[in-house]
Design an enzyme around this catalytic site. Structure first.
Site, PDB file in Angstrom:
ATOM      1  N   THR A 121      72.466  93.734  48.282  1.00  0.00           N
ATOM      2  CA  THR A 121      71.762  93.422  49.515  1.00  0.00           C
ATOM      3  C   THR A 121      71.898  94.576  50.490  1.00  0.00           C
ATOM      4  O   THR A 121      72.950  95.191  50.567  1.00  0.00           O
ATOM      5  CB  THR A 121      72.311  92.129  50.148  1.00  0.00           C
ATOM      6  OG1 THR A 121      71.649  91.905  51.389  1.00  0.00           O
ATOM      7  CG2 THR A 121      73.798  92.213  50.410  1.00  0.00           C
ATOM      8  N   ALA A 124      70.877  94.757  56.455  1.00  0.00           N
ATOM      9  CA  ALA A 124      70.188  93.974  57.473  1.00  0.00           C
ATOM     10  C   ALA A 124      69.868  92.554  57.035  1.00  0.00           C
ATOM     11  O   ALA A 124      69.628  91.692  57.863  1.00  0.00           O
ATOM     12  CB  ALA A 124      68.877  94.677  57.876  1.00  0.00           C
ATOM     13  N   CYS A 125      69.858  92.280  55.730  1.00  0.00           N
ATOM     14  CA  CYS A 125      69.291  91.002  55.314  1.00  0.00           C
ATOM     15  C   CYS A 125      70.318  89.916  55.153  1.00  0.00           C
ATOM     16  O   CYS A 125      69.968  88.745  55.086  1.00  0.00           O
ATOM     17  CB  CYS A 125      68.514  91.156  54.005  1.00  0.00           C
ATOM     18  SG  CYS A 125      69.542  91.182  52.536  1.00  0.00           S
ATOM     19  N   GLY A 126      71.575  90.251  55.059  1.00  0.00           N
ATOM     20  CA  GLY A 126      72.566  89.209  54.844  1.00  0.00           C
ATOM     21  C   GLY A 126      72.407  88.591  53.476  1.00  0.00           C
ATOM     22  O   GLY A 126      71.865  89.188  52.562  1.00  0.00           O
ATOM     23  N   CYS A 128      70.473  86.055  51.710  1.00  0.00           N
ATOM     24  CA  CYS A 128      69.262  85.320  52.039  1.00  0.00           C
ATOM     25  C   CYS A 128      68.829  84.410  50.900  1.00  0.00           C
ATOM     26  O   CYS A 128      69.018  84.715  49.739  1.00  0.00           O
ATOM     27  CB  CYS A 128      68.123  86.287  52.355  1.00  0.00           C
ATOM     28  SG  CYS A 128      68.563  87.505  53.601  1.00  0.00           S
TER      29      CYS A 128
END
Length: 281
Positions: A121, A124-126, A128
């Site tokens: 990952t 920025a996206c964590g 998800c």
């Protein structure tokens, strides 16, 4: 494939650049926020090893990041479940500072199928796409009680945050997450290229220091409020989440479903999206 460094990475990286102002261009030195991968491994007492995540992060507070990630995802629930956390040291090799091993106080690893995610990952996206509202209702209960915070206090919190963001001051390229008490006293602050990582570092700090649940704290994040950040706030028992930017629609839905006070667009004023009774106007 990522290359895992064997020397301890720093949180900021020196660079050279060409600065342009009007018709003038000149070289200068600066610092960049370091972004490197961190592999999180689970280890059982009988020797079973499993990689559960690789996330891009800013080096620093790596053990807190690993612990906070595992806690936020529900893989561990208490400090006592963790025997030790260390950087990986393969036999006959130097330490690998981008690999963290979390040794559990259990002979075998827990059933990881519900958390299955061999993923890479970006910062920025964590994490998800896994959690659904139905799954969260099985894990969490709506928040009760919590502090009452003065509306006049909130606009001053970003200034208190910025004053303590040493890495942001040097690089200009980091998110921050901070825990405050109801009087606005800063309890802990963490920085990272990923806002999700910054929150995980705070949760890891609270877990390892025996401070959970964070039922008398408010959480301030430097970016927007996403579904994942609301989920992490719920995991930590934080009743008030304050974001400098906008919330997403799903973040608002989740906050309302679990009675978490959600504040967005914090400037001289702010928007209240859920559970407004914890903010005294």
């Amino acid at each position: 494939m990522f290359t895992f460094t064997k020397s301890r990475p720093k949180a900021k990286t020196p660079t050279t650049l060409l600065r342009v102002e009007g018709e003038r261009a000149y070289p200068r030195s600066d610092y960049l926020a370091t972004e490197e991968p961190l592999e999180i491994r689970l280890v059982a007492q009988e020797g079973e090893v499993r990689t559960v995540a690789v996330t891009m992060r800013t080096p620093g507070h790596d053990f807190e990041l690993a612990a906070g990630f595992l806690f936020a995802e529900g893989i561990v629930s208490h400090r006592e479940e963790i025997r030790r956390i260390s950087y990986c040291t393969p036999r006959g090799e130097a330490q690998q500072y981008n690999v963290v091993s979390v040794v559990l106080n259990a002979p075998r690893l827990p059933e990881l199928a519900p958390f299955e995610r061999h993923f890479y990952t970006h910062s920025a996206c964590g994490v998800c796409g896994r959690a659904s509202l139905e799954g969260l209702h099985r894990r969490f209960r709506p928040l009760q009680g919590g502090p009452i915070v003065s509306a006049h206090l909130l606009p001053d919190l970003p200034h208190r945050l910025l004053a303590r963001q040493a890495l942001f001051g040097a690089t200009g390229g980091l998110h921050a997450a901070a825990l405050f008490d109801p009087e606005g006293v800063l309890l802990a602050l963490r920085e990272d290229v990923g806002r999700h990582n910054a929150v995980d570092k705070l949760l890891g700090w609270a877990l390892l220091e025996g401070r959970l649940p964070l039922s008398e704290c408010l959480l301030l994040v430097s970016g927007r409020a996403s579904f994942e950040l609301v989920q992490k706030a719920l995991a930590g028992g934080v009743p008030i989440l304050v974001a400098l930017s906008a919330p997403s629609s799903l973040a608002v839905d989740l906050a309302r479903a679990f009675h978490l006070t959600l504040v967005g667009f914090l400037r001289t004023g702010f928007n209240l999206y859920a559970a407004p009774e914890r903010i005294r106007v």
